[in-house]
Design an enzyme around this catalytic site. Structure first.
Site, PDB file in Angstrom:
ATOM      1  N   ASP B 207      20.983  41.518 -22.811  1.00 12.32           N
ATOM      2  CA  ASP B 207      22.382  41.990 -22.803  1.00 12.32           C
ATOM      3  C   ASP B 207      23.337  40.958 -23.407  1.00 12.32           C
ATOM      4  O   ASP B 207      24.237  41.297 -24.176  1.00 12.32           O
ATOM      5  CB  ASP B 207      22.830  42.285 -21.372  1.00 12.32           C
ATOM      6  CG  ASP B 207      22.000  43.370 -20.711  1.00 12.32           C
ATOM      7  OD1 ASP B 207      21.510  44.262 -21.432  1.00 12.32           O
ATOM      8  OD2 ASP B 207      21.837  43.328 -19.480  1.00 12.32           O
ATOM      9  N   ARG B 265      -1.595  29.474 -24.905  1.00 12.36           N
ATOM     10  CA  ARG B 265      -1.426  30.899 -24.571  1.00 12.36           C
ATOM     11  C   ARG B 265      -1.529  31.822 -25.779  1.00 12.36           C
ATOM     12  O   ARG B 265      -2.113  32.896 -25.700  1.00 12.36           O
ATOM     13  CB  ARG B 265      -0.069  31.118 -23.904  1.00 12.36           C
ATOM     14  CG  ARG B 265      -0.047  30.673 -22.471  1.00 12.36           C
ATOM     15  CD  ARG B 265       1.303  30.879 -21.829  1.00 12.36           C
ATOM     16  NE  ARG B 265       1.294  30.300 -20.479  1.00 12.36           N
ATOM     17  CZ  ARG B 265       2.363  30.159 -19.719  1.00 12.36           C
ATOM     18  NH1 ARG B 265       3.552  30.539 -20.150  1.00 12.36           N
ATOM     19  NH2 ARG B 265       2.271  29.641 -18.514  1.00 12.36           N
TER      20      ARG B 265
END
Lengths: 231, 547
Positions: B207, B265
């Site tokens: 947002d 990762r």
């Protein structure tokens, strides 16, 4: 399989109705709410953020017991309603301001300097997620709406262990606080994080006695004189 | 409502900034779209990186290496050098970090780190930090505005100075403004655009980033999204890296271990995605650790597997997939964390791109960033002196009109929840762990179609108060803005770097050793690449002529 959700809208007449929804099997209650909202009824209103039991926003009552919706798999006929002792805002959303204001009243923060070496003593108490499940389970709030309630007292206890300057918080929890608790243990059963507020309150009572406070229930007994005094 | 400092967002970054600004004597208001502490910070388990004087250079080097050439040495140095102070600050507030047998602070290794420097509080590090910060905010009488959903920044068109923001007050349905001398945006990341394929909580829709872009600011490096290798297959719930750290295996449906589980990762996630694309299943196998060890080492994980998959980690294989976990890109800020091209507007935490994580984030650096940078943002915002006296501004009227239009003229002929789910799915499969030109172009055209269809979507719930259908819809609008930038960045970055992997350009190409920069001109998204040296002063970003 169906669940029943108690809906509430203060602008509708009647403002509360029970509505039945099908259960999406294999999903948690929170995922069910989301499925209902996105595929059946977009007007259903609920809270939820983390989905994994750590943000404390999705607690509701299931068959009269507080549960985190994200950690509960619904069963046929479950009756879902908003948390108790909170003003309902809409459907399953409640106003937590009053309950959370107890954190201010009870000064449940670090006063004085932190004793890092005591961190292991507060491992459990510092797991509180402010889900208000304990508050919702506490019967004292039926008779005394100003009772500080379990989670604020647990937080106070946590910080008393972490600091050596606790006068303000011990003073703050004498009225509508530790002595009003009936030690029924409902809060301990309700806590999804395994916290034991009842035990923490008992420990706060000992600390208070050490600080010169007395159990007002005990002094009020007055051995049959009814607490009227002699004047 | 008027205050000195308006902070938007109540996670770790927002609350640290609030405490600092209050300490410096400012009036502070923290606005949050939920309740304070209902933030992704509480989900951070791994820990908090802090380096002592012997280790600080290695910490800097580890972070730079992880950034794959696009981290800012200056910002990384600032953060690492302040890491010990930040840890001490948390300890002084009463965050109960775990201690070892000798009563010293316990720390552990995280993937990609040379030294042991990750401090933790059992497997609830983020939760304990966030709750303690909140208690401190209450102690310091910081004002909270709950259920306040950010709509837009209030900005002076000429000076580009930000003097507050408009919000939808979810509890009443009214649009309101909060005016401030300076604003700190701490609204979190945008992994939520990968709807259904993220470890994040609801509402991670970027947002703040979307609001900055609409206000004429800049976002950068949005294509860098970290995918966590081990999320539960059905629910995308995170299973901590600790499961592999403690000796867990990854196996495919043939029972074969296909990757060294302790690689970074991005590499593990790619290996998992390759197995899945060959129609194999992938499982986390920790059965050999035994039930006693598991309940001691991974209590949260045991509980989550039971609830969400109905499986017992001690005797079952756990089906997993890699999902969006952390977003490196965000609001482009200068070295004072001030949003580029804007004045009096700071951004901090996952929503910002302070060039700390670059193309991939080192484990344990996210909690460090939100605290150390949160304190800096609080200080810099406090020291900011507004240049202009408040002028008339019609943002409030515009936003009231926008909300009214959603109620009255948006036709709601298309169900945006279906589109949201669909977008999450195609984004995950085509702009996820492994990307290519065709797939990215396909999603981009589907996305632009959704942008065109936006006014044919809308809300079914016409109530004013607590209309979360409306909030979901505006969040979806923000997600569309942010997703466009992810896709444009991923499409134009014709190389592989860190978390961004293009199978059609598998090599790192130093032509792209630069930041993707996004801004809007007349409502149209513009993108370009800028070298770190050109970003290091805001001047060049301010100078960029508007086409």
């Amino acid at each position: 399989m169906n669940i029943i959700i108690k809906r509430f809208d203060k602008y509708k007449e009647p403002n509360s109705i029970d509505m039945s929804y099908p259960v999406f099997e294999g999903l948690t209650l929170l995922e069910n709410f989301l499925k209902i909202k996105t595929t059946i009824d977009p007007t259903l209103v609920f809270s939820g953020v983390c989905r994994s039991g750590v943000c404390g926003s999705c607690s509701v009552m299931v068959n009269g017991k507080a549960k985190l919706a994200c950690s509960y798999k619904p069963k046929n006929g479950d009756y879902i309603e908003p948390l108790g002792y909170h003003e309902v805002q809409r459907d399953l959303i409640v106003d937590k301001n009053k309950a959370h204001y107890t954190l201010k009243t009870s000064h449940s923060w670090l006063n004085g300097e932190a004793k890092v070496e005591n961190s292991p003593k507060v491992t459990v108490q510092s797991d509180c997620i402010l889900c208000d499940s304990c508050y919702s389970a506490c019967p004292v709030l039926v008779v005394n709406g100003d009772f500080l309630g379990p989670f604020a007292l647990t937080k106070v206890y946590r910080y008393t262990l972490q600091s050596n300057d606790n006068k303000t918080s011990i003073d703050a929890i004498q009225k509508n606080g530790i002595w009003d608790c009936t030690l029924c243990g409902e809060c301990t059963i309700a806590c999804p994080q395994g916290i034991d507020p009842k035990m923490d309150i008992m420990n706060l009572r000992s600390k208070s006695v050490q600080s010169g406070y007395n159990d007002p229930n005990f002094t009020n007994m007055d051995f049959g004189f009814g607490g009227f005094g002699f004047d | 409502m008027t205050t000195d400092i308006l902070i938007i967002g109540s996670g770790g970054a927002g609350l640290s900034a609030a405490i600092k600004a209050k300490e410096l004597g400012c009036d502070v208001v923290v606005a949050t779209k939920t309740l304070p502490t209902n933030a992704n910070t509480c989900m951070a388990q791994g820990g908090f990186n802090a380096s002592n004087s012997d280790d600080v250079q290695t910490h800097i080097d580890d972070t730079l290496k992880s950034s794959r050439g696009i981290g800012s040495p200056v910002m990384i140095k600032t953060m690492c050098e302040k890491s010990n102070d930040a840890l001490d600050w948390l300890l002084a507030l009463g965050v109960p970090f775990s201690l070892d047998d000798n009563g010293k602070l316990a720390n552990r290794f995280m993937g990609g780190s040379t030294n042991k420097r990750t401090y933790y509080a059992e497997d609830y590090t983020g939760l304990k930090i966030l709750q303690t910060l909140y208690d401190t905010c209450l102690k310091n009488s910081i004002t909270f505005k709950e259920n306040y959903y950010l709509l837009n920044l209030i900005i002076d068109e000429d000076s580009k100075e930000v003097s507050g923001a408009t919000f939808l007050d979810i509890s009443s349905g009214e649009v309101r403004e909060i005016r401030a001398k300076s604003v700190i945006i701490a609204t979190g990341g945008y992994s939520g655009v990968y709807n259904g394929f993220t470890t994040n909580g609801f509402g991670s829709t970027g947002d703040g980033i979307a609001a900055v872009i609409r206000a004429g600011g800049i976002a950068s490096d949005l294509e860098f999204v970290q995918f966590h290798p081990t999320a539960l297959k059905k629910s995308s719930i995170l299973i901590s890296e600790a499961a592999r750290g403690e000796g867990g295996y990854l196996v495919n449906s043939d029972g074969v271990r296909f990757i060294d589980e302790l690689l970074p990762r991005d590499e593990v996630s790619r290996a998992i995605s390759k197995e899945l694309s060959q129609k194999k299943e992938v499982f986390l196998d920790v059965r050999h650790l035994g039930s006693e060890k598991l309940s001691h080492l991974l209590p949260q994980e045991l509980k989550l597997c039971k609830i969400h998959e109905g499986l017992d980690m001690a005797c079952d294989l756990i089906p997993i997939k890699s999902v969006a976990h952390y977003t490196m890109g965000g609001i482009e800020v200068d070295q004072k964390l001030q949003a580029s091209r804007l004045k009096g507007c700071f951004a901090v935490g996952e929503c910002s791109n302070a060039h700390i994580h670059g193309a991939n984030r080192l484990g344990g650096n996210s909690l460090l960033e939100i605290i150390s940078m949160g304190l800096i943002a609080g200080e810099n915002a406090s020291n900011y002196t507004p240049k202009k006296i408040e002028k008339e501004n019609n943002q409030l009227l515009k936003d009231k009109a926008f909300i009214n239009a959603i109620y009255s003229t948006f036709t709601n002929q298309i169900n945006f929840y279906e589109k949201r789910e669909f977008l999450g799915k195609i984004l995950y499969h085509n702009a996820g762990v492994i990307r290519n030109d065709t797939g990215l172009k396909g999603v981009l055209s589907a996305l632009r179609q959704m942008q065109k269809e936006f006014t044919f979507m809308g809300i079914s719930d016409k109530s004013k108060e607590f209309n979360t259908n409306l909030v979901d819809f505006i969040e979806f609008g923000n997600a569309l803005e942010v997703t466009e930038m992810i896709l444009v960045g991923a499409l134009h970055r014709c190389e592989s770097r860190g978390a961004h992997y293009r199978e059609d350009f598998p090599q790192t190409n130093d032509t792209f050793k630069s930041h993707s920069i996004f801004y809007k001109v007349d409502g149209v998204l513009c993108a370009e690449f800028l070298k770190e040296s050109d970003c290091s002063t805001t001047a060049s970003l301010h100078k960029k002529s508007v086409k």
